[in-house]
Design a protein around this motif. Structure first.
Motif, PDB file in Angstrom:
ATOM      1  N   GLY A 285       0.759  -1.257   0.000  1.00 24.97           N
ATOM      2  CA  GLY A 285       0.000   0.000   0.000  1.00 24.97           C
ATOM      3  C   GLY A 285       0.785   1.300   0.000  1.00 24.97           C
ATOM      4  O   GLY A 285       0.312   2.310   0.509  1.00 24.97           O
ATOM      5  N   GLY A 286       1.993   1.324  -0.542  1.00 25.45           N
ATOM      6  CA  GLY A 286       2.755   2.570  -0.585  1.00 25.45           C
ATOM      7  C   GLY A 286       3.805   2.653   0.512  1.00 25.45           C
ATOM      8  O   GLY A 286       4.631   3.560   0.528  1.00 25.45           O
ATOM      9  N   GLU A 290       7.100   5.085   0.614  1.00 25.08           N
ATOM     10  CA  GLU A 290       7.117   6.144   1.634  1.00 25.08           C
ATOM     11  C   GLU A 290       8.379   6.046   2.501  1.00 25.08           C
ATOM     12  O   GLU A 290       8.947   7.054   2.895  1.00 25.08           O
ATOM     13  CB  GLU A 290       5.840   6.036   2.473  1.00 25.08           C
ATOM     14  N   THR A 293      11.029   7.778   0.378  1.00 26.82           N
ATOM     15  CA  THR A 293      10.877   9.217   0.102  1.00 26.82           C
ATOM     16  C   THR A 293      10.902  10.070   1.355  1.00 26.82           C
ATOM     17  O   THR A 293      11.066  11.274   1.267  1.00 26.82           O
ATOM     18  CB  THR A 293       9.575   9.515  -0.672  1.00 26.82           C
ATOM     19  N   LYS A 303      12.568   6.127  -9.356  1.00 20.52           N
ATOM     20  CA  LYS A 303      11.825   6.647 -10.496  1.00 20.52           C
ATOM     21  C   LYS A 303      10.367   6.899 -10.127  1.00 20.52           C
ATOM     22  O   LYS A 303       9.753   7.844 -10.601  1.00 20.52           O
ATOM     23  CB  LYS A 303      11.883   5.631 -11.642  1.00 20.52           C
ATOM     24  N   GLY A 304       9.810   6.018  -9.316  1.00 18.37           N
ATOM     25  CA  GLY A 304       8.414   6.184  -8.918  1.00 18.37           C
ATOM     26  C   GLY A 304       7.790   4.849  -8.614  1.00 18.37           C
ATOM     27  O   GLY A 304       8.455   3.809  -8.625  1.00 18.37           O
ATOM     28  N   SER A 305       6.501   4.870  -8.311  1.00 21.72           N
ATOM     29  CA  SER A 305       5.812   3.645  -7.935  1.00 21.72           C
ATOM     30  C   SER A 305       4.376   3.673  -8.425  1.00 21.72           C
ATOM     31  O   SER A 305       3.800   4.734  -8.617  1.00 21.72           O
ATOM     32  CB  SER A 305       5.763   3.502  -6.413  1.00 21.72           C
TER      33      SER A 305
ATOM     34  N   GLY B 285       5.375  11.577  -1.955  1.00 27.55           N
ATOM     35  CA  GLY B 285       6.120  10.318  -2.023  1.00 27.55           C
ATOM     36  C   GLY B 285       5.416   9.062  -1.529  1.00 27.55           C
ATOM     37  O   GLY B 285       6.079   8.135  -1.067  1.00 27.55           O
ATOM     38  N   GLY B 286       4.108   8.992  -1.583  1.00 30.02           N
ATOM     39  CA  GLY B 286       3.421   7.786  -1.152  1.00 30.02           C
ATOM     40  C   GLY B 286       2.825   7.912   0.241  1.00 30.02           C
ATOM     41  O   GLY B 286       2.095   7.034   0.701  1.00 30.02           O
ATOM     42  N   LYS B 287       3.126   9.000   0.918  1.00 26.58           N
ATOM     43  CA  LYS B 287       2.683   9.199   2.307  1.00 26.58           C
ATOM     44  C   LYS B 287       1.148   9.145   2.441  1.00 26.58           C
ATOM     45  O   LYS B 287       0.628   8.497   3.341  1.00 26.58           O
ATOM     46  CB  LYS B 287       3.186  10.563   2.802  1.00 26.58           C
ATOM     47  N   THR B 289      -1.125   7.812   0.444  1.00 24.94           N
ATOM     48  CA  THR B 289      -1.618   6.464   0.165  1.00 24.94           C
ATOM     49  C   THR B 289      -1.355   5.544   1.351  1.00 24.94           C
ATOM     50  O   THR B 289      -2.231   4.795   1.776  1.00 24.94           O
ATOM     51  CB  THR B 289      -0.909   5.914  -1.088  1.00 24.94           C
ATOM     52  N   MET B 307       2.925   6.982  -7.807  1.00 22.93           N
ATOM     53  CA  MET B 307       3.901   7.810  -7.148  1.00 22.93           C
ATOM     54  C   MET B 307       4.897   8.208  -8.225  1.00 22.93           C
ATOM     55  O   MET B 307       5.780   7.423  -8.568  1.00 22.93           O
ATOM     56  CB  MET B 307       4.547   6.980  -6.042  1.00 22.93           C
ATOM     57  N   CYS B 308       4.661   9.373  -8.804  1.00 24.36           N
ATOM     58  CA  CYS B 308       5.484   9.799  -9.950  1.00 24.36           C
ATOM     59  C   CYS B 308       6.492  10.812  -9.450  1.00 24.36           C
ATOM     60  O   CYS B 308       6.290  12.012  -9.556  1.00 24.36           O
ATOM     61  CB  CYS B 308       4.605  10.378 -11.031  1.00 24.36           C
ATOM     62  N   TYR B 309       7.553  10.289  -8.891  1.00 21.02           N
ATOM     63  CA  TYR B 309       8.556  11.123  -8.251  1.00 21.02           C
ATOM     64  C   TYR B 309       9.388  11.861  -9.310  1.00 21.02           C
ATOM     65  O   TYR B 309       9.560  13.066  -9.244  1.00 21.02           O
ATOM     66  CB  TYR B 309       9.433  10.208  -7.414  1.00 21.02           C
ATOM     67  N   ILE B 398       6.045  17.385   3.713  1.00 19.06           N
ATOM     68  CA  ILE B 398       5.326  16.154   3.364  1.00 19.06           C
ATOM     69  C   ILE B 398       4.091  15.989   4.249  1.00 19.06           C
ATOM     70  O   ILE B 398       2.972  15.796   3.770  1.00 19.06           O
ATOM     71  CB  ILE B 398       6.264  14.919   3.492  1.00 19.06           C
TER      72      ILE B 398
END
Lengths: 416, 416
Positions: A285-286, A290, A293, A303-305, B285-287, B289, B307-309, B398
């Motif tokens: 779930g992220g 997290e 980041t 790159k991302g998720s 950064g996914g926080k 979610t 999550m498109c960092y 964040i």
């Protein structure tokens, strides 16, 4: 050189917030050779605060107090400290100007008398200016003990600790060096490790302390010592490590750089090896993303998720084939494999990791047992897949899976 | 009816871990009418543990101790408790069988004598069986005080608290009801609120306590009371709320259901309104979610997240137009808008939220100031965009952004 930390606030005792301030302060004090003897959390209650201050004064050279410095009536730390020091409150003009400036610049409501009263401080205190808030830090001394009162807001407290409190402690006290060396292992439980290294442990010199820190599949061993000559204590630890290492060679993962977490170790390796990574997180779930980041510098390697929680999102966003899902179920190694490979392609990353599983408490779109988790790691040379049984508690499944992914990356994909 | 929590372990005092156990225990005790008087964290040191037990016995009816129950030499809680109770250790056959079963089923290394010694307990204790681990909980009584010793591993401790400890406390002690009512507000600082409600606050009856809990843009007001007749205390709180509400109508967001976090309030509303959501998280950064998925039931309303960092991932995965990025920079409302709209389309969700910003400490792919964050929220009726300045500390940026998104959702998109 001993410190006590006192955190004040009903919200801590009723569990409305987790006290993260103490851990931060403990870490920072340790780094400059101050041991924390006790952490005490108490209510916003005058008698109890007075009693805690008195008890702390007996044991500690430094007492760091956080919380209870707000402008409202429930915050009584400043008044209670003033009473403890048999002192009176006086206005500090520099603080008053700062509070007025903050309001003029950042706050839309007009400044009030309550806000201005933040500039009242005990006459015996040295003010520690708080750049980020209206409540100043206060440094007070009584007999041989220093009392420092700081706001409870974490980022205000952190700035005051690093910019004001630590330098003043370093100036005032002669402190030993405290050295911790933490070894990350996995593959053996703590008692199995203890039996292997029993002889070594029994013969450890008195001034070196060993701790076992087990956590969801990994065990950290922490050696701690202190002394005034940094070279001597470093040699002492190195000598012990030389004896220890042959016993744990097969389970050794890495030394943890001070308090670096495993994700920081992985992050450093990714940067060192100039590799990029991307994630497809379902049951986690992220969480994994997290973890990376929250530390700065993630853009160098991450790159991302894609957090594809719903089954349909695995199809729509990751183009996992419906046939694979129908044939093997959504929690399966073939699905994890497709997720990781698609993620690697979409993000153009060197490594891609996927998780799919049932975190519980109830079964999701798959009929596999709660706690079953499939992981895939795709690289240019191919894709590895894994299945784990992570127990039956949601929090445990998520965290254990995240740890497992980090371990796999560290051990099998990034080890030099 | 007062409790003290004692958490034991050097790792807490050097800040290697954050003590989350205490908050959980505090919450659970509160729910059954037990107030926590103090939380004390101490080292694995015999004299210090003995001293803490003695001090706690004076103030508390119940002392809950966690940590220090592992099989290795650094864990000394059990031996110290036995000494404190002038008792001896005896083998508990049920625990021994359980430990042997655990090893046979789940652990690959063979069971050792150290593991078997987990079955030794003080003869005077009542054993609380620990389903998830080898260290049993122990319930001991001395004079009028109950001492409960629990393992420090969070999920083992949690199970023991809810399945064993709470029922036993409920059975043994007559307890009052403790009632907290927390009101979430935003738009005014705590001192501005305090001035508005000063007259009401001054006239609060003695047995109702008011606390201000400010946190990154929002202020929670918590009213607390206790008493043996639940109807009477509920009426008392309701009567006070009736007087209070007209003063804060414009800043009122919601009542927080006990200790529900804002994400839980938002999650409940999404489920009630039968709406789904998806996120595109850049600077957070996914926080956001992760905040939703850590609670079970997220699959009911959460489609997923991207999550498109990296900037390129916004183009590759979300098809944000290169032109928009070049023209307005990657941290801009037009980019946030495209991110949210694409996310809504890709996940087929009712609502989609995007974040893009500079969390710091250094500038990323955009030249905007560190702390600048753009947010967009897309629904079937259109897309709202926002720009915020969240300060200059990564953690703050964040977390403040995550809170802000939750507030916007709650206030403007989900309010009934």
């Amino acid at each position: 050189m001993q410190a006590e930390i006192i955190t004040i606030g009903d919200e801590i005792l009723i569990g409305q917030i987790v006290d993260t301030n103490s851990a931060y302060i403990g870490q920072q004090l340790n780094k400059i050779g101050v041991s924390v003897y006790q952490i005490t959390s108490i209510q916003d209650d005058k008698q109890h605060i007075l009693q805690a201050l008195k008890a702390a004064e007996k044991n500690a050279d430094i007492v760091i107090i956080t919380g209870g410095l707000g402008p409202t009536k429930d915050d009584i730390t400043k008044h209670t400290l003033t009473e403890y020091f048999e002192d009176t409150l006086v206005q500090n003009d520099e603080v008053l100007k700062h509070v007025e400036d903050l309001f003029a610049k950042y706050i839309s409501t007009p400044i009030s008398n309550l806000n201005r009263m933040q500039a009242l401080v005990p006459s015996k205190c040295e003010v520690l200016m708080n750049e980020y808030g209206t409540a100043p830090g206060m440094w007070l001394e009584k007999n041989q003990t220093v009392f420092v009162s700081l706001p409870g807001v974490p980022y205000e407290m952190k700035q005051l600790i690093s910019n004001k409190v630590l330098p003043k402690i370093q100036q005032k006290f002669k402190r030993p060096h405290i050295l911790h060396r933490t070894i990350l292992t996995y593959g053996l439980g703590e008692s199995a490790i203890a039996e292997r290294i029993e002889h070594w442990e029994t013969n450890l010199p008195e001034d070196i302390k060993l701790a076992y820190l087990p956590s969801l599949g990994k065990v950290r061993l922490r050696l701690s010592t202190k002394g005034f000559d940094v070279n001597v204590i470093e040699d002492n630890i190195q000598n012990q490590l030389k004896i220890l290492m042959p016993f744990i060679e097969d389970i050794f993962v890495s030394f943890e750089d001070d308090f670096d977490s495993l994700e920081q170790v992985v992050a450093k390796e990714l940067v060192n090896q100039n590799k990029t990574i991307a994630f497809a997180e379902s049951c986690t779930g992220g969480k994994i993303t997290e973890m990376f980041t929250r530390n700065s510098g993630a853009s160098q390697y991450l790159k991302g998720s894609i957090m594809c929680y719903a089954t349909q999102s695995k199809i729509d966003l990751l183009e996992v084939s419906v046939e694979t899902i129908n044939r093997f179920s959504v929690v399966s190694e073939p699905v994890a494999k497709e997720m990781a490979e698609q993620t690697r392609k979409k993000f153009k990353s060197d490594i891609a990791v996927s998780t799919t599983g049932n975190a519980g408490p109830t079964k999701g779109d798959s009929n596999v047992e709660v706690g079953t988790v499939c992981v895939a790691i795709a690289t240019e040379t191919g894709t590895e897949t894994y299945t784990f049984h992570m127990g039956n508690m949601r929090e445990k499944v998520i965290n254990k899976t995240a740890n497992k992914v980090l371990e796999l990356l560290q051990k099998d994909f990034l080890k030099n």
